[in-house]
Each structure stands twice: as C-alpha cells, then as structure tokens.
Design a protein around this motif. Structure first.
Motif, PDB file in Angstrom:
ATOM      1  N   ILE A   1     -17.053   0.327  -6.573  1.00  0.00           N
ATOM      2  CA  ILE A   1     -17.672   1.509  -7.207  1.00  0.00           C
ATOM      3  C   ILE A   1     -17.398   2.753  -6.380  1.00  0.00           C
ATOM      4  N   GLY A   2     -17.581   2.655  -5.062  1.00  0.00           N
ATOM      5  CA  GLY A   2     -17.313   3.798  -4.197  1.00  0.00           C
ATOM      6  C   GLY A   2     -15.853   4.201  -4.208  1.00  0.00           C
ATOM      7  N   SER A   3     -14.949   3.219  -4.241  1.00  0.00           N
ATOM      8  CA  SER A   3     -13.514   3.521  -4.255  1.00  0.00           C
ATOM      9  C   SER A   3     -13.113   4.272  -5.519  1.00  0.00           C
ATOM     10  N   LEU A   4     -13.600   3.816  -6.656  1.00  0.00           N
ATOM     11  CA  LEU A   4     -13.250   4.475  -7.918  1.00  0.00           C
ATOM     12  C   LEU A   4     -13.766   5.909  -7.963  1.00  0.00           C
ATOM     13  N   ALA A   5     -14.900   6.148  -7.298  1.00  0.00           N
ATOM     14  CA  ALA A   5     -15.494   7.487  -7.325  1.00  0.00           C
ATOM     15  C   ALA A   5     -14.910   8.423  -6.272  1.00  0.00           C
ATOM     16  N   LEU A   6     -14.483   7.884  -5.134  1.00  0.00           N
ATOM     17  CA  LEU A   6     -14.187   8.747  -3.991  1.00  0.00           C
ATOM     18  C   LEU A   6     -12.743   8.712  -3.507  1.00  0.00           C
TER      19      LEU A   6
ATOM     20  N   ALA B   1       0.829  -1.204   0.000  1.00  0.00           N
ATOM     21  CA  ALA B   1       0.000   0.000   0.000  1.00  0.00           C
ATOM     22  C   ALA B   1       0.863   1.253   0.000  1.00  0.00           C
ATOM     23  N   ASP B   2       1.953   1.258   0.788  1.00  0.00           N
ATOM     24  CA  ASP B   2       2.851   2.414   0.814  1.00  0.00           C
ATOM     25  C   ASP B   2       3.606   2.578  -0.505  1.00  0.00           C
ATOM     26  N   ALA B   3       3.954   1.442  -1.128  1.00  0.00           N
ATOM     27  CA  ALA B   3       4.803   1.486  -2.320  1.00  0.00           C
ATOM     28  C   ALA B   3       4.026   1.748  -3.602  1.00  0.00           C
ATOM     29  N   PHE B   4       2.818   1.197  -3.731  1.00  0.00           N
ATOM     30  CA  PHE B   4       2.101   1.258  -5.002  1.00  0.00           C
ATOM     31  C   PHE B   4       0.765   2.002  -4.943  1.00  0.00           C
ATOM     32  N   GLY B   5       0.464   2.572  -3.794  1.00  0.00           N
ATOM     33  CA  GLY B   5      -0.758   3.376  -3.697  1.00  0.00           C
ATOM     34  C   GLY B   5      -1.832   2.677  -2.879  1.00  0.00           C
ATOM     35  N   ARG B   6      -2.392   3.402  -1.927  1.00  0.00           N
ATOM     36  CA  ARG B   6      -3.374   2.808  -1.012  1.00  0.00           C
ATOM     37  C   ARG B   6      -4.680   2.485  -1.730  1.00  0.00           C
ATOM     38  N   LYS B   7      -5.131   3.387  -2.590  1.00  0.00           N
ATOM     39  CA  LYS B   7      -6.354   3.115  -3.336  1.00  0.00           C
ATOM     40  C   LYS B   7      -6.167   1.890  -4.233  1.00  0.00           C
ATOM     41  N   SER B   8      -5.046   1.828  -4.933  1.00  0.00           N
ATOM     42  CA  SER B   8      -4.798   0.707  -5.848  1.00  0.00           C
ATOM     43  C   SER B   8      -4.845  -0.624  -5.116  1.00  0.00           C
ATOM     44  N   MET B   9      -4.178  -0.712  -3.959  1.00  0.00           N
ATOM     45  CA  MET B   9      -4.160  -1.952  -3.194  1.00  0.00           C
ATOM     46  C   MET B   9      -5.513  -2.245  -2.564  1.00  0.00           C
ATOM     47  N   PHE B  10      -6.218  -1.206  -2.147  1.00  0.00           N
ATOM     48  CA  PHE B  10      -7.538  -1.379  -1.557  1.00  0.00           C
ATOM     49  C   PHE B  10      -8.501  -1.975  -2.579  1.00  0.00           C
ATOM     50  N   VAL B  11      -8.512  -1.423  -3.789  1.00  0.00           N
ATOM     51  CA  VAL B  11      -9.392  -1.922  -4.846  1.00  0.00           C
ATOM     52  C   VAL B  11      -8.960  -3.324  -5.278  1.00  0.00           C
ATOM     53  N   THR B  12      -7.650  -3.550  -5.384  1.00  0.00           N
ATOM     54  CA  THR B  12      -7.158  -4.887  -5.727  1.00  0.00           C
ATOM     55  C   THR B  12      -7.626  -5.920  -4.705  1.00  0.00           C
ATOM     56  N   GLY B  13      -7.533  -5.566  -3.424  1.00  0.00           N
ATOM     57  CA  GLY B  13      -7.995  -6.465  -2.377  1.00  0.00           C
ATOM     58  C   GLY B  13      -9.481  -6.750  -2.469  1.00  0.00           C
ATOM     59  N   LEU B  14     -10.273  -5.727  -2.739  1.00  0.00           N
ATOM     60  CA  LEU B  14     -11.723  -5.902  -2.874  1.00  0.00           C
ATOM     61  C   LEU B  14     -12.071  -6.841  -4.023  1.00  0.00           C
TER      62      LEU B  14
END
Length: 510
Positions: free
Chosen positions: A203-208, A92-105
């Motif tokens: 959907i919420g992650s991509l928007a917010l 998450a620190d290295a590649f972006g928190r949103k990116s890893m959050f969405v990947t995990g979802l």
C-alpha cells in the motif's frame, strides 16, 4: 587535508551529476515517508530469518521431520536468495525499482502464506525457496531506491544511518517476536506475520514510490545470468553443506570448487558481454571494493557472534528466546545510536579511511572481550561491555560500508550495486559460519579429549571462546584491508568551506 581529496570530490560530483534534482524528483516531497515503506520491507526480511530460527524446534515437533530436513528450512531460503541476488538487482535496473520492489513484496507474502499453511516438510521447504527468490528481487531494489530517492548526499547519509540502525536492531526484535509468537500464537504465525508487513509495504509503495525514468535501462544477458546464478549457488550450497557434511566431503568440495571456477568465468564474461549482469565498473572502484570486503568480513564476524552468543545465552545460561532477545538489546541500542552519530556527526570531521577501520578495530575488541567470558561470568561485567563495543563497530563501520557500496554509482547501475552489496553480506555469514562452526567443533572435541567427558560444559565454553576469537579476527582483517584500499580523503559528502579539525590528526595515526 589529503592531496587526493579534490579527485575524490570530483568523482563524487560526476556521479551525482546524473541524479535528478529535487524539482524533477517525484519522490522528493515525500522522500522520508518513502524511506519508511522501504524500511518496513527490509525489516520483514531481517525479522523473518531470526523468527524462523527461533520457531524451528516447534515446527519440527509439529510436522515431524528429521534433523537433516530441518537444515533445509534455512538452506532452501539461503540458496534461492544468494543465487538470484545478481539477477534481482539487474531486474530492478531494467524494469523499474518500484515494480520489482512491489513484485518482491507480493511474492514474499504469498510464499509466507504457503509456508504458514504447510501440511508437511516438502511444502514448507518449497515455500521457503520461493521466499528466498522473492527476497532476492526485493532487497537490491530497496537499496537502489534509497540511492535514487535521496538526491542530497547529506540526506543520503542520514537515510543509510536509519537503514543500518533498523537492520542492526532487527535481529534482537526477531528473537523476541519469534519467541512471543511461537509460545502464544503458534509457529505458523511466525510465517503469517510477514503478510502484515507486506500488505503495509505494498500500500505504501503504490502511494509513495515511483519508477524513475532512466533513458538507458540495461538489457538482460542470459549467459551472464545463468553463469552468475550458478556460481553463487555453488558457493552458498557448498558453505551450507560444509556445516553438516564437513569440508572434506565430496559434495562440499565439488560445490565450492565449481562455484569458484564459475565465478571466475562469470567475471571474465562481464568484460566481453554487451549487456553484463554486473558491469565491471561497479566492482572496479577501490572504495566500493573496500566496502564489499568490509561487508564480507564484518558480517561474517557479526553473524558468528550472534550464533554463538545465542548458544551461550540459551544453552549455557538457560535463557528463553524472549530473554535472549532482551540480552541482545544493549548491542542493538548501541548500533542505533552509533549509526546515527556516525552519519550525522562523524562524517563531517573524519574520512571513511578513519571511520570504517576504526569501527572494525573497536568491534573486534568487543568480540575479543566476549572471548574471555566463562560459564559463571556476570552478564554486566563481561558480556555487556563486549556487546556494546561490538555494537559500536557495527553501527559505525558496517553501516558506513553499506553506504559506500552505493557511493558514486550511476542511477542505471543502482540496482546492480545493491545486489552486489547484498551478495557480500550473504556470502560472508554463509562461509564464515561454516568455517568457524567447524573450527569450534574441533576445538571442543580436542578439549574433551584432553580433559575427559566430565568437562563437557567447559569444553563447550572453550569452543564458544574460540568462535569469538575468530569473529574478532574477521573484524580486524577487515580493518587492515579497508585502511589499505579506501582512498585517502574519501567522504560520504564534502563541502569546500567545511572545517575538518580531526582529519589530519586521526588520518596520520591510521
């Protein structure tokens, strides 16, 4: 006021200096909606654990596997989750928190679909392992997102209060939802329901949500990654095997000893590695160390309570899974109220050196009260007061400890701190349940030996009582360590002109 307060405030000021201001923060305008998205994902993870436990008997009857294989439905998830958390935090620190959050979802949803459609136990166990792996990516990203989204420390307190209240209430909701889905829709829907949460979350992650631009994103070290993951795998696997094979079995001892040795080696390596998986600056702070120990011991106590109360409600009182969830509701409502009260009111008047130990003392008192329950104890007279007191401890101490675990952390280490936070929350229950389950089984056996087989129900109740006393001990041990380690005057936020009428009085007592 403590003489250490200025130093504590300066540390907090230095840590928050690197935070983006509201005018430069892309999350600021819709930060509370963003929190809602994070909570949806977190609720999915927490509901899943409880729902699966409720559904396991139906899963076993449908797929026809052994009791030994049944344990792996839970263990496969815990092994992947626990051993990959540190890697997930650094990703998450290295590649972006949103990116890893969405990947995990997305990964968790696919794994859930595979688990729901599983034709046999092998497929189900594999899917559960993938669920755990993607959960390890998502959970640290969730905590770190909260840390970087809320730039005002007062709002950060409220956000963690809401986060803690949702986390604390999810177990009871999971029991009820698991019972409803298993009884009326079939066990496969206990897996498919995750897809609904994940779709809403994506959907919420991509928007917010946004990937914040950290100028010095860390790189990954392969030696640290392998060593850290192997250490956690050994500890979690050893604790899991201890529940079934016993503490004296070769595989249990080898796993725990290897995990401990590898963990020591991992910590030594972090000092010399140019790109450590867990920079020692994350662990070196006394307050965060106290928070992590509080989470380890406090969560051990909480999950021991949940486990043996569930046995008591269903095995002794004959409650259905749905009724068991209802029986837990007073505790969950107490957690929500106390978490909100603590983060919005008490933090203005009391230091964390008062709030966390005080909450743990109260939670331990609740567990001790539950230890007095018997086969025919009225719920309202004995169980309910114990549940409420335990809820007070969870809502004040443990929710605050989660926040302190992220307090003063630099944005570049937010994901790592979130991972460490989660590691201690996972290791505590894993080791705590393994230890206490063994102690309870021994106490039950000794009681039967002394009173004969006709006292089977009393022996079982005696074992539960021993388990509740151990939970109380975990809470109280956390109280002693936290009051010894937390710096005097430490707050989640501080204003120079803010009156503090209760600090010196309560601080002097503790």
């Amino acid at each position: 006021m403590s003489t250490n307060e200025p130093a504590t405030s300066m540390r907090a000021d230095a840590a928050t200096a690197a935070r983006p201001t509201a005018s430069h923060d892309p999350h600021h305008g819709r930060r509370w909606l963003a929190l809602g998205v994070i909570l949806i994902a977190q609720m999915m993870l927490l509901l899943d654990a409880t729902i699966v436990n409720v559904a396991l008997p139906s899963v076993q009857a449908d797929l026809g596997f052994s009791d030994a294989a049944r344990g792996w439905v839970v263990t496969a998830y815990l092994l992947a989750f626990g051993s990959l958390l540190l890697l997930g935090g650094r990703l998450a620190d290295a590649f972006g928190r949103k990116s890893m959050f969405v990947t995990g979802l997305i990964g968790f949803a696919i794994a859930s679909a595979l688990a729901g459609a599983a034709p046999n136990i092998s497929t189900l166990i594999t899917a559960r392992a993938f669920q755990g792996g993607f959960a390890a990516i998502m959970a640290p990203a969730a905590l770190s997102l909260i840390t970087v989204i809320f730039t005002d420390l007062k709002e950060l307190n409220r956000a963690f209060a809401i986060f803690g209240a949702v986390a604390g209430s999810s177990s009871a909701v999971g029991l009820m939802l698991g019972g409803l889905l298993t009884d009326y829709a079939g066990w496969r829907w206990t897996m498919y329901v995750n897809i609904v949460f994940a779709v809403v979350g994506v959907i919420g992650s991509l928007a917010l949500l946004h990937n914040t631009a950290d100028g010095d994103r860390p790189k990954l070290s392969m030696p640290s990654t392998v060593l850290g993951s192997a250490a956690l795998f050994g500890l979690v696997f050893g604790a899991s095997r201890a529940e079934t094979a016993g503490w004296g079995s070769t595989i249990t001892l080898v796993s725990l000893i290897a995990g401990g040795v590898l963990l020591i080696g991992f910590l030594v390596l972090q000092r010399f590695d140019r790109n450590p998986l867990v920079p020692l600056r994350v662990l070196a702070d006394r307050n965060r160390g106290a928070a992590y120990l509080t989470l380890f011991l406090g969560q051990a106590g909480v999950f021991v309570l949940f486990l043996f109360l569930t046995y008591y409600f269903q095995g002794t009182l004959g409650y259905s899974p749905l009724m068991t969830g209802v029986a837990f509701l007073p505790m969950m409502l107490t957690i929500i109220v106390i978490a909100t009260l603590t983060q919005n009111v008490l933090v203005k008047h009391l230091t964390l050196r008062v709030i966390i130990p005080g909450g743990l003392l109260i939670g331990g008192t609740g567990a001790a009260l539950l230890a007095q329950t018997g086969i025919h104890s009225p719920y309202a007279a004995w169980v309910l007061p114990g549940l409420i007191l335990a809820g007070v401890g969870i809502g004040s101490a443990i929710v605050s400890a989660v926040a302190v675990g992220q307090l003063g952390i630099a944005p570049r280490d937010a994901g790592t701190a979130g991972a460490v936070n989660n590691v201690f929350q996972q290791l505590g229950p894993a080791l705590g349940i393994a230890v206490v389950s063994t102690v309870v089984a021994t106490a039950t056996s000794h009681y039967l030996g002394a009173h004969g087989s006709t006292a089977a129900l009393s022996a079982t109740m005696h074992g539960y009582s021993v388990g509740f006393w151990w939970a109380a001990g975990a809470f109280w041990a956390g109280a002693v360590l936290s009051v010894a380690l937390i710096r005097s005057g430490t707050r989640l936020h501080h204003e120079a002109d803010q009156p503090e009428p209760l600090d010196e009085f309560v601080g002097g007592i503790i």
